[in-house]
Design a protein around this motif. Structure first.
Motif, PDB file in Angstrom:
ATOM      1  N   HIS A   1     -11.546  -0.020 -11.535  1.00 31.06           N
ATOM      2  CA  HIS A   1     -11.775   1.178 -10.714  1.00 31.06           C
ATOM      3  C   HIS A   1     -12.103   0.784  -9.270  1.00 31.06           C
ATOM      4  O   HIS A   1     -11.682   1.453  -8.324  1.00 31.06           O
ATOM      5  CB  HIS A   1     -12.889   2.048 -11.295  1.00 31.06           C
ATOM      6  N   PHE A   2     -12.858  -0.289  -9.113  1.00 33.59           N
ATOM      7  CA  PHE A   2     -13.172  -0.827  -7.787  1.00 33.59           C
ATOM      8  C   PHE A   2     -11.880  -1.238  -7.074  1.00 33.59           C
ATOM      9  O   PHE A   2     -11.636  -0.871  -5.925  1.00 33.59           O
ATOM     10  CB  PHE A   2     -14.133  -2.012  -7.938  1.00 33.59           C
TER      11      PHE A   2
ATOM     12  N   ILE B   1      -9.890   0.234  -3.633  1.00 31.65           N
ATOM     13  CA  ILE B   1      -9.395  -0.587  -2.517  1.00 31.65           C
ATOM     14  C   ILE B   1      -7.901  -0.341  -2.324  1.00 31.65           C
ATOM     15  O   ILE B   1      -7.434  -0.129  -1.196  1.00 31.65           O
ATOM     16  CB  ILE B   1      -9.675  -2.085  -2.778  1.00 31.65           C
ATOM     17  N   HIS B   2      -7.145  -0.366  -3.391  1.00 31.36           N
ATOM     18  CA  HIS B   2      -5.697  -0.121  -3.354  1.00 31.36           C
ATOM     19  C   HIS B   2      -5.386   1.201  -2.661  1.00 31.36           C
ATOM     20  O   HIS B   2      -4.546   1.270  -1.757  1.00 31.36           O
ATOM     21  CB  HIS B   2      -5.151  -0.137  -4.782  1.00 31.36           C
ATOM     22  N   ASP B   3      -6.081   2.260  -3.072  1.00 32.99           N
ATOM     23  CA  ASP B   3      -5.823   3.589  -2.516  1.00 32.99           C
ATOM     24  C   ASP B   3      -6.221   3.682  -1.047  1.00 32.99           C
ATOM     25  O   ASP B   3      -5.522   4.296  -0.244  1.00 32.99           O
ATOM     26  CB  ASP B   3      -6.559   4.659  -3.328  1.00 32.99           C
ATOM     27  N   GLN B   4      -7.339   3.046  -0.682  1.00 34.30           N
ATOM     28  CA  GLN B   4      -7.779   3.077   0.722  1.00 34.30           C
ATOM     29  C   GLN B   4      -6.799   2.347   1.628  1.00 34.30           C
ATOM     30  O   GLN B   4      -6.495   2.814   2.720  1.00 34.30           O
ATOM     31  CB  GLN B   4      -9.177   2.478   0.862  1.00 34.30           C
TER      32      GLN B   4
ATOM     33  N   VAL C   1       2.206   1.537   0.220  1.00 32.30           N
ATOM     34  CA  VAL C   1       1.521   0.830  -0.857  1.00 32.30           C
ATOM     35  C   VAL C   1       1.580  -0.676  -0.601  1.00 32.30           C
ATOM     36  O   VAL C   1       2.635  -1.226  -0.315  1.00 32.30           O
ATOM     37  CB  VAL C   1       2.160   1.174  -2.219  1.00 32.30           C
ATOM     38  N   VAL C   2       0.431  -1.320  -0.690  1.00 32.32           N
ATOM     39  CA  VAL C   2       0.333  -2.777  -0.577  1.00 32.32           C
ATOM     40  C   VAL C   2      -0.240  -3.274  -1.894  1.00 32.32           C
ATOM     41  O   VAL C   2      -1.338  -2.892  -2.280  1.00 32.32           O
ATOM     42  CB  VAL C   2      -0.589  -3.193   0.595  1.00 32.32           C
TER      43      VAL C   2
ATOM     44  N   ALA D   1      -4.822  -3.852 -13.319  1.00 33.08           N
ATOM     45  CA  ALA D   1      -5.108  -2.497 -13.811  1.00 33.08           C
ATOM     46  C   ALA D   1      -5.439  -1.555 -12.658  1.00 33.08           C
ATOM     47  O   ALA D   1      -5.234  -0.349 -12.755  1.00 33.08           O
ATOM     48  CB  ALA D   1      -6.260  -2.537 -14.814  1.00 33.08           C
ATOM     49  N   GLY D   2      -5.922  -2.127 -11.540  1.00 35.37           N
ATOM     50  CA  GLY D   2      -6.242  -1.331 -10.360  1.00 35.37           C
ATOM     51  C   GLY D   2      -5.097  -1.207  -9.375  1.00 35.37           C
ATOM     52  O   GLY D   2      -5.260  -0.669  -8.282  1.00 35.37           O
ATOM     53  N   GLY D   3      -3.914  -1.722  -9.740  1.00 29.18           N
ATOM     54  CA  GLY D   3      -2.738  -1.563  -8.894  1.00 29.18           C
ATOM     55  C   GLY D   3      -2.483  -2.714  -7.935  1.00 29.18           C
ATOM     56  O   GLY D   3      -1.620  -2.614  -7.059  1.00 29.18           O
TER      57      GLY D   3
END
Length: 170
Positions: free
Chosen positions: A39-40, A44-47, A55-56, A83-85
């Protein structure tokens, strides 16, 4: 923030060999450590996607030098990040990341010293909350070579806070 629903020292959740789950009071259940850490990483991925506009996924992860040979820890990080992308392409020591981030090449060191040296030694001090690390590097012609690194749990942010607290409560 509500301390019962806030997690700190996320890295330490992955370091613990004996702890595969963490109690989450808000959910009133245990959650897999890797899931919680993912989730953490998702945050970070979404920010980053929001700030960059795309998307990076590929990531280079800086970790303490003492963890560079801990394959179980790195595997938990890889699993959580995925799992967090995110895709971790490589791990590098925190202190190496500091040298790179501050552009400490031979030219910048020469400029700072006011000389035309071709080789310079750089000392990096990473004062972390639960661990501090000191490392020396040789910088020559754009090549950064780690010389020596040492870590300490006794001289770190939490120890300084504890010492200050004891001193101020006397």
């Amino acid at each position: 923030k509500n301390s019962a629903n806030t997690f700190a020292n996320i890295r330490h959740l992955l370091e613990a060999d004996d702890k595969d789950t963490v109690n989450v009071p808000l959910l009133n259940k245990d959650v897999a450590t890797v899931e919680l850490v993912s989730h953490f990483f998702r945050h970070i991925h979404d920010q980053v996607a929001q700030q960059v506009g795309s998307v990076v996924r590929d990531t280079i992860m800086a970790i303490p030098s003492s963890h560079m040979t801990n394959e179980a820890f790195k595997n938990k990080l890889l699993e959580s990040a995925q799992a967090g992308g995110l895709r971790i392409k490589s791990f590098i020591p925190d202190t190496t990341a500091s040298v790179i981030a501050h552009n400490l090449d031979t030219t910048s060191v020469s400029r700072a010293l006011g000389s035309n040296c071709t080789t310079a030694s750089v000392l990096v001090i990473d004062l972390g909350y639960t661990q501090s690390e000191v490392a020396t590097f040789q910088v020559s012609g754009g090549l950064i070579t780690p010389i020596k690194a040492a870590a300490s749990h006794e001289c770190c942010g939490s120890a300084i806070i504890d010492a200050l607290t004891k001193h101020c409560t006397k």
